[in-house]
Design a protein around this motif. Structure first.
Motif, mmCIF file in Angstrom:
data_model
loop_
_atom_site.group_PDB
_atom_site.id
_atom_site.type_symbol
_atom_site.label_atom_id
_atom_site.label_comp_id
_atom_site.label_asym_id
_atom_site.label_seq_id
_atom_site.Cartn_x
_atom_site.Cartn_y
_atom_site.Cartn_z
ATOM 1 N N LYS A 289 2.029 5.370 4.442
ATOM 2 C CA LYS A 289 1.290 6.053 3.383
ATOM 3 C C LYS A 289 1.270 5.202 2.117
ATOM 4 O O LYS A 289 2.007 4.225 1.987
ATOM 5 N N TYR B 105 2.395 5.731 -0.851
ATOM 6 C CA TYR B 105 3.703 5.666 -1.507
ATOM 7 C C TYR B 105 4.553 4.564 -0.888
ATOM 8 O O TYR B 105 5.158 3.741 -1.595
ATOM 9 N N ASP C 124 0.207 10.442 -0.703
ATOM 10 C CA ASP C 124 0.514 10.950 0.636
ATOM 11 C C ASP C 124 -0.548 10.573 1.669
ATOM 12 O O ASP C 124 -0.492 11.017 2.819
#
Length: 387
Positions: A91, A93, A130
């Motif tokens: 993802k 992040y 996300d």
């Protein structure tokens, strides 16, 4: 923080010489821009500094130490690729956090969370943390790739056209942000672009690259106002500079230029330095460079104006480019306001501001002189001293 030095670096790919014996010195904490057309060798220079490519000959130094045999992971550089190079299974992040989880630069999760959220907010991708890369637009992926480099504090940021896939508005915002980030982090940045506006606005200094060679190195104003040849003059400007063949008469006290392509003779304004240089130059045939913004126009005949015909009128953002055919064949570009009531082929009259003219060798294309040259060089030297 690091200084970078390349000495006599040559790189070949098969029979193609990508870099031909180039030498560069990049100062500590400098925002240095590699600027030139596609295929000039800009990205190859970054890859050699990063250790991705090894040169056939020459020396690469970081902070005065030779790093030719040092592995990429040990050079403490952060690189942003034009093609993103994101981990598709991670993802956003985790992509941004990945440098801080590597064995060499490992941080605790609290530090990582704070750093990722800070960078994501700066790049306006905090709402996408996300998501997987496949769920993002090209511009959003580019910002993730940029965030992955900015999340830590390396010796050198290497940026290969990192704003290429952003929309115009965000690109303008990010120019200022990148400069601010580099300044605040007190680190060295080497930035590749073929956009002269990016080169002008971001750089402390610019290296103009063409066909694997360094053409000119200097501050942005120096390269724009004092280009070393016609190639650099044409690169630094949009629309590009007009180049007019002319013959200079240096026989009297007042010099005049006969424009062979447009059948016009114009008296040159007096400037002792320009007059002396043109007289010493000897050959009367050369090329005069006139930037589009330095040409006045009128739809009514006036003293000192040259008649032409409107060839095209293009609106580009907050300005328009008016192309005029003079002498039946030579096209001259100038800047005009948007919404100008103009018809193709109608008569128009133009007058160049010769106080802004540049002169180039007719055969070699090398820069000879320009008006206000001494003042421009003095200002460039003063700025360099301040830096």
């Amino acid at each position: 923080m690091a200084s970078i030095e390349l000495s006599g670096v040559t790189k070949r790919f098969g029979k193609v010489t990508a870099l031909d014996n180039i030498s560069l010195e990049i100062k500590d904490k400098e925002f240095f821009v590699l600027f030139g057309p596609a295929g000039a060798g800009k990205t190859t220079i970054l890859n050699i500094i990063a250790g991705i490519h090894m040169p056939e000959s020459g020396v690469v130094k970081i902070n005065g130490e030779i790093v030719n045999q040092v592995e990429p992971q040990n050079r403490d550089v952060a690189m942003v690729f034009e093609n993103y190079a994101l981990y598709p299974h991670l993802k956003v992040y985790d992509n941004i956090a990945s440098p801080l989880r590597s064995p060499r630069h490992k941080k605790d999760e609290a530090y990582i969370k704070e750093a990722v959220e800070r960078v994501a907010a700066l790049l306006k991708i905090d709402q996408f943390l996300d998501r997987l890369p496949v769920q993002l637009s090209n511009g959003q992926r580019q910002r993730v790739a940029l965030g992955r480099a900015l999340v830590r504090y390396p010796n050198v940021y290497l940026m290969d056209e990192p704003l290429a896939h952003l929309d115009a508005k965000l690109r303008n915002v990010m120019r200022g942000e990148l400069k601010m980030i580099q300044s605040n982090f007190n680190t060295t940045a080497i930035y590749v672009t073929h956009d002269f506006m990016e080169a002008m606005s971001l750089s402390d200094r610019i290296a103009v690259i063409n066909e694997g060679s360094i053409v000119q190195v200097g501050a942005s104003d120096e390269i724009y106002y004092l280009p070393c040849n016609e190639f650099v003059a044409q690169l630094m400007g949009d629309p590009e500079i007009n180049l007019l063949d002319c013959e200079i008469d240096v026989s009297g006290n007042v010099y005049s230029a006969k424009f062979t392509e447009i059948d016009a003779v114009i008296e040159l304004p007096h400037d002792a330095d320009v007059y002396a240089t043109l007289k010493d130059y000897g050959a009367v045939k050369l090329r005069m460079g006139l930037r589009p913004q330095n040409i006045e126009f009128s739809f009514d005949p006036a003293d000192g104006f040259i008649q032409g015909q409107v060839y095209s009128f293009e609106t580009i953002g907050n300005k328009s480019v008016l192309t005029v055919t003079v002498g039946g064949k030579k096209e001259v570009r100038l800047i005009a306001p948007n919404g100008l009531p103009v018809k193709l082929d109608q008569n128009i009259y133009i007058k160049p501001d010769l106080m802004q003219s540049l002169y180039f060798h007719a055969d070699s294309s090398e820069f000879i002189c320009r008006y206000n040259e001494a003042a421009i060089r003095a200002l460039a030297a003063e700025k360099a001293g301040e830096e």
